[in-house]
Scaffold this active site. Structure first.
Site, short mmCIF file in Angstrom:
data_model
loop_
_atom_site.label_atom_id
_atom_site.label_comp_id
_atom_site.label_asym_id
_atom_site.label_seq_id
_atom_site.Cartn_x
_atom_site.Cartn_y
_atom_site.Cartn_z
CG MET A 64 -1.78 1.26 1.36
SD MET A 64 -2.71 1.32 2.92
CE MET A 64 -1.39 1.79 4.06
CG ASP A 66 0.73 8.14 -2.84
OD1 ASP A 66 1.69 7.72 -2.18
OD2 ASP A 66 0.84 8.79 -3.89
CB SER A 123 -2.35 9.43 -6.30
OG SER A 123 -1.62 8.54 -5.49
CD GLU A 248 5.20 11.75 -6.27
OE1 GLU A 248 5.17 10.88 -7.16
OE2 GLU A 248 5.56 11.53 -5.10
CD1 TRP A 333 7.88 8.09 -2.52
CD2 TRP A 333 8.07 5.90 -2.87
NE1 TRP A 333 6.67 7.65 -2.99
CE2 TRP A 333 6.76 6.29 -3.22
CE3 TRP A 333 8.42 4.55 -3.00
CZ2 TRP A 333 5.81 5.39 -3.70
CZ3 TRP A 333 7.47 3.66 -3.48
CH2 TRP A 333 6.18 4.07 -3.82
#
Length: 537
Positions: A64, A66, A123, A248, A333
């Protein structure tokens, strides 16, 4: 009182030890067997894996990242999220789905969106089209609309730039089943490699739909009357904020200032890399938005969270009572693919209520756990005042530290908190009043060697906004995380931890005389099943 507390702790430890032995014996008779990453979950061991969060949302199994599509409708909070159901590392993205009545307890739902010929499902966001402006439902049965990024992996492999477009799907049964819009994509792109993560919302001021997405190193703002056809209105960010990595997951919303009638708009933008303590983080801008253009006088780079593990966070559409509720992905990340979990990977932060205040004339975004979280707490120990002499320390023995909330007020002076366990793992929080810095040291907190950057260095944050004579500390620990809120969330810090055994002691030290007042140790009730922290074989 001191002797009484010592006796209580001794009894508690003895009972805990007996309970631990009993549970370990039970677990050893129920070994999970996996084949080709297919996990069979023993119902007696549900959510009891090593490091499994007990009161944070995490998927039942697999990967899993965002949070997506967060909206509230008819008493239900919907959480969609980036999901790969075949492995515990990132892969072809789907939208997972869960629902909650209180933002604390969650019900897992079936996968909502699957990749198709246009690409993976990256997303995005979701709204209820209550007036059926899209025409995809009826006024009596309005559609739930999801707008998301398609990522065309075939284009990427071929070296093309225009790999990302925006797609739409709709549901006529409140998110249970979905249908892709026949005319996808609804927003196209031919010149940008990074063009993604749309956040859509109804703008009551301009009586229109707004959408913000990130396009390279900036945000783009769009308007629409029907959610299907979108007009680009403006761009923001080329010369603002942090640009150490890709932008992002934007979000834009309005908040009142200091509880007054003054209102400002907040723009969230996540960035990776480029965070203040390395890797991924979310920055924010305070300004004005007229439905078409976002402007700000802000020069300083500001962060939603100064820890290393709060990324891609966005807020709920249509939350009750006008609240602005935030949820982030509790990872980074730099090492997200390598954390030492088995059949599942990643969790979300606690849901947090955002507010806006001013400190010395500057706008500051404040973040604290939602009010509903208090219902999970049971007070186990409290004391009105604890005095720590210069150069001395106080130690608390509390076997439930890894599933607890600790609160206290301290003088704005030096303070060090050391969490310890029986195998000498240490997690250190250190506030330096003179330097105005807060440091988290997880270098020896447990398992740290799975990726170099995880335990490589301490994480230091300047804290100039802690200007009060006293500082309120709120510290929340789960089996694999710590969240710290200073002065009701003027500063927040979220970090993953992987202790080899649960922390059982907290030592408080000070290089000068310190007064700790209104200290409260509270256990946190699990949201899945009551269980104890397992230890590695």
């Amino acid at each position: 009182m001191k002797h009484l507390w010592t006796q209580i702790i001794a009894v508690s430890l003895f009972i805990s030890a007996l309970f631990t032995l009993n549970c370990v014996a039970q677990e050893n008779n129920n070994v999970l067997i996996s084949s080709k990453e297919t996990i069979t979950v023993d119902p007696t061991q549900y959510y009891k894996e090593l490091f499994r969060p007990q009161f944070h949302f995490s998927p039942e199994k697999k990967w899993m990242n965002d949070p997506n599509g967060m909206l509230y409708y008819k008493g239900t909070y919907h959480l969609f999220y980036q999901y790969y159901p075949e492995d515990i590392v990132w892969g072809p993205m789907h939208w997972g789905h869960a629902t909650s009545a209180d933002l604390i307890h969650w019900q897992h739902k079936k996968i909502a969106l699957f990749p198709d010929q246009l690409g993976y499902i990256f997303s995005g966001s979701a709204v209820m089209d209550v007036n059926n402006t899209s025409g995809l439902g009826t006024k009596e049965n309005p559609p739930m609309i999801a707008i998301f990024t398609y990522h065309n992996m075939e284009f990427e492999k071929a070296g093309k730039i225009n790999t990302q477009t925006q797609g739409l799907a709709y549901s006529l049964d409140e998110g249970e089943t979905w249908k892709k819009y026949e005319a996808n994509p609804i927003i196209n792109n031919t010149t940008l490699r990074d063009f993604r993560d749309p956040k859509v919302f109804w703008n009551e001021d301009s009586k229109t739909w707004n959408l913000v997405l990130v396009a390279g190193d900036r945000a783009q703002f769009y308007t629409s009357n029907n959610l299907l056809h979108w007009k680009l209105e403006s761009e923001f960010g080329q010369n603002y904020g942090a640009h150490g990595g890709v932008w992002e997951c934007p979000d834009v919303f309005k908040l009142k200032v200091n509880g007054t009638q003054e209102e400002k708009w907040v723009l969230l933008v996540s960035i990776n890399p480029g965070a203040p303590n390395g890797g991924s983080a979310t920055q924010y801008f305070i300004g004005d938005f007229d439905g078409k253009t976002f402007t700000t006088a802000q020069k300083e780079i500001k962060w939603v969270d100064y820890g290393t593990d709060n990324y891609a966070g966005v807020t709920y559409n249509d939350a009750p009572k006008g609240e602005r509720v935030f949820l982030g992905w509790m990872s980074n990340w730099n090492y997200a693919r390598n954390t030492p979990t088995t059949n599942w990977r990643s969790a979300m932060t606690l849901a947090r209520t955002l507010s806006l205040l001013t400190i010395n004339g500057d706008y500051v975004l404040q973040s604290k756990p939602v009010e509903q979280f208090k219902k999970q707490l049971t007070t186990e120990f409290s004391k009105e005042e604890i005095n720590i002499k210069k150069g001395s320390e106080k130690t608390f023995v509390y076997p439930k530290l890894n599933q607890s909330q600790i609160q206290f007020n301290a003088k704005n002076k030096n303070l060090k908190l050391i969490f310890l366990n029986e195998v000498n793992d240490t997690l250190i929080l250190n506030y330096d009043a003179k330097k105005q810095t807060f440091v988290i040291d997880r270098r020896h907190s447990g398992k740290v060697n799975f990726e170099k950057s995880f335990g490589e260095k301490t994480h230091s944050t300047p804290t100039p906004n802690l200007i009060s004579k006293n500082i309120h500390f709120e510290i929340i620990l789960d089996w694999s995380s710590i969240e710290v809120f200073l002065n009701e969330g003027v500063y927040t810090f979220t970090e993953q931890i992987f202790p080899n055994q649960p922390y059982t002691k907290l030592t408080i030290q000070s290089t000068e005389k310190q007064e700790i007042k209104n200290s409260i140790f509270q256990s946190v009730k699990g949201i899945w099943k009551n269980s104890i922290f397992p230890t590695p074989n």
